[in-house]
Design an enzyme around this catalytic site. Sequence first.
Site, PDB file in Angstrom:
ATOM      1  N   LYS A   1      42.983  42.239  50.707  1.00 41.14           N
ATOM      2  CA  LYS A   1      42.944  43.667  49.919  1.00 41.14           C
ATOM      3  C   LYS A   1      40.872  43.944  49.604  1.00 41.14           C
ATOM      4  CE  LYS A   1      44.527  43.101  45.674  1.00 41.14           C
ATOM      5  NZ  LYS A   1      43.922  42.558  44.633  1.00 41.14           N
TER       6      LYS A   1
ATOM      7  N   ARG B   1      37.871  29.410  46.278  1.00 39.80           N
ATOM      8  CA  ARG B   1      37.877  29.837  44.644  1.00 39.80           C
ATOM      9  C   ARG B   1      39.389  28.753  43.890  1.00 39.80           C
ATOM     10  NH1 ARG B   1      40.076  36.204  45.479  1.00 39.80           N
ATOM     11  NH2 ARG B   1      41.877  35.732  43.790  1.00 39.80           N
TER      12      ARG B   1
ATOM     13  N   ARG C   1      41.941  30.623  52.863  1.00 41.31           N
ATOM     14  CA  ARG C   1      40.767  31.040  52.090  1.00 41.31           C
ATOM     15  C   ARG C   1      40.734  29.803  51.297  1.00 41.31           C
ATOM     16  NH1 ARG C   1      41.689  36.764  48.830  1.00 41.31           N
ATOM     17  NH2 ARG C   1      42.660  35.363  47.316  1.00 41.31           N
TER      18      ARG C   1
ATOM     19  N   ARG D   1      50.613  33.199  41.023  1.00 45.17           N
ATOM     20  CA  ARG D   1      50.394  34.376  41.078  1.00 45.17           C
ATOM     21  C   ARG D   1      51.044  35.063  42.228  1.00 45.17           C
ATOM     22  NH1 ARG D   1      44.844  32.412  44.108  1.00 45.17           N
ATOM     23  NH2 ARG D   1      45.074  34.449  44.650  1.00 45.17           N
TER      24      ARG D   1
HETATM   25  P1  ADP Z   1      44.056  38.145  44.335  1.00 49.33           P
HETATM   26  O1  ADP Z   1      44.825  39.325  44.495  1.00 49.33           O
HETATM   27  O2  ADP Z   1      44.089  37.660  45.934  1.00 49.33           O
HETATM   28  O3  ADP Z   1      44.645  37.609  43.641  1.00 49.33           O
HETATM   29  P2  ADP Z   1      41.972  39.370  42.455  1.00 49.33           P
HETATM   30  O4  ADP Z   1      40.307  38.940  43.021  1.00 49.33           O
HETATM   31  O5  ADP Z   1      42.517  40.565  42.709  1.00 49.33           O
HETATM   32  O6  ADP Z   1      42.687  38.226  43.913  1.00 49.33           O
HETATM   33  O7  ADP Z   1      42.792  38.848  41.406  1.00 49.33           O
HETATM   34  C1  ADP Z   1      42.070  37.333  41.053  1.00 49.33           C
HETATM   35  C2  ADP Z   1      42.532  37.579  40.238  1.00 49.33           C
HETATM   36  O8  ADP Z   1      41.742  37.580  38.559  1.00 49.33           O
HETATM   37  C3  ADP Z   1      44.214  37.454  39.359  1.00 49.33           C
HETATM   38  O9  ADP Z   1      44.437  37.183  39.656  1.00 49.33           O
HETATM   39  C4  ADP Z   1      43.810  37.974  37.428  1.00 49.33           C
HETATM   40  O10 ADP Z   1      44.005  36.708  37.075  1.00 49.33           O
HETATM   41  C5  ADP Z   1      42.806  38.499  37.141  1.00 49.33           C
HETATM   42  N1  ADP Z   1      42.825  39.710  37.226  1.00 49.33           N
HETATM   43  C6  ADP Z   1      42.665  40.606  38.550  1.00 49.33           C
HETATM   44  N2  ADP Z   1      42.762  41.963  38.335  1.00 49.33           N
HETATM   45  C7  ADP Z   1      43.359  42.284  37.316  1.00 49.33           C
HETATM   46  C8  ADP Z   1      44.268  43.320  36.209  1.00 49.33           C
HETATM   47  N3  ADP Z   1      43.535  44.293  36.720  1.00 49.33           N
HETATM   48  N4  ADP Z   1      44.742  42.867  35.456  1.00 49.33           N
HETATM   49  C9  ADP Z   1      44.788  41.646  35.284  1.00 49.33           C
HETATM   50  N5  ADP Z   1      44.629  40.811  35.455  1.00 49.33           N
HETATM   51  C10 ADP Z   1      43.621  41.053  36.632  1.00 49.33           C
END
Ligand code: ADP
Length: 192
Positions: free
Chosen positions: A13, A133, A127, A144
Amino acid sequence: MRLLIMGAPGAGKGTQATALAERYGVPAISTGDIFRHHIRNQTPLGIKVKALIDAGEYVPDDVTEEIVASRLAEDDCAGGFLLDGFPRTMHQVHFLDRYLADRGQSLDAVVSLHVEPDALVERLLTRAALEGRADDNADTIRRRMEVYAGQTAPLIFHYESKGLLVDVEGTGSVEDVRERMFDMVDAHVRER
Ligand code: ADP
């Protein structure tokens, strides 16, 4: 152009969001990046959300929605935006629909990047080794994936029923996926 990009953890993404935003000349807004920025700087928000994110849980809707609303109100979003990682729950979907409707705006396309589950875990573990991370470890990754499947995957059907979905196969090289995605989004926007 007002765009969303969705995909399971590890689907690529973030990488493709940057490319797509550049192509259409709009800012890419990643809620995950915003949260990580706050955590790094130990802001009150960062302190509040760190444990949840490290455990693979979502940040509460009201907190996330407030962050997004204030980001979308900035000048650079006037001509459009690409949201990466928002909305992730049905509550956030309704929030965004209302936010845009109040301003006479609407979405142009929702990109969904699809990658097979086995490939996702492998990518995340790679990653983890490269970026370190805190939420890229085997237990958190599993959580997740579950949260994504339960809360976020259903959003795909919502956007499909609105005729906004651009379903992109996310397997292959970064360049291959990018070209495939560009072609499909271009075609979708042309046909609207
Ligand atoms: P990925 O999709 O690779 O898990 P992201 O960087 O998009 O990583 O998100 C990392 C974390 O940030 C998520 O697992 C969540 O805990 C939090 N997060 C991100 N966007 C949202 C959202 N829209 N609502 C709730 N939590 C979010």
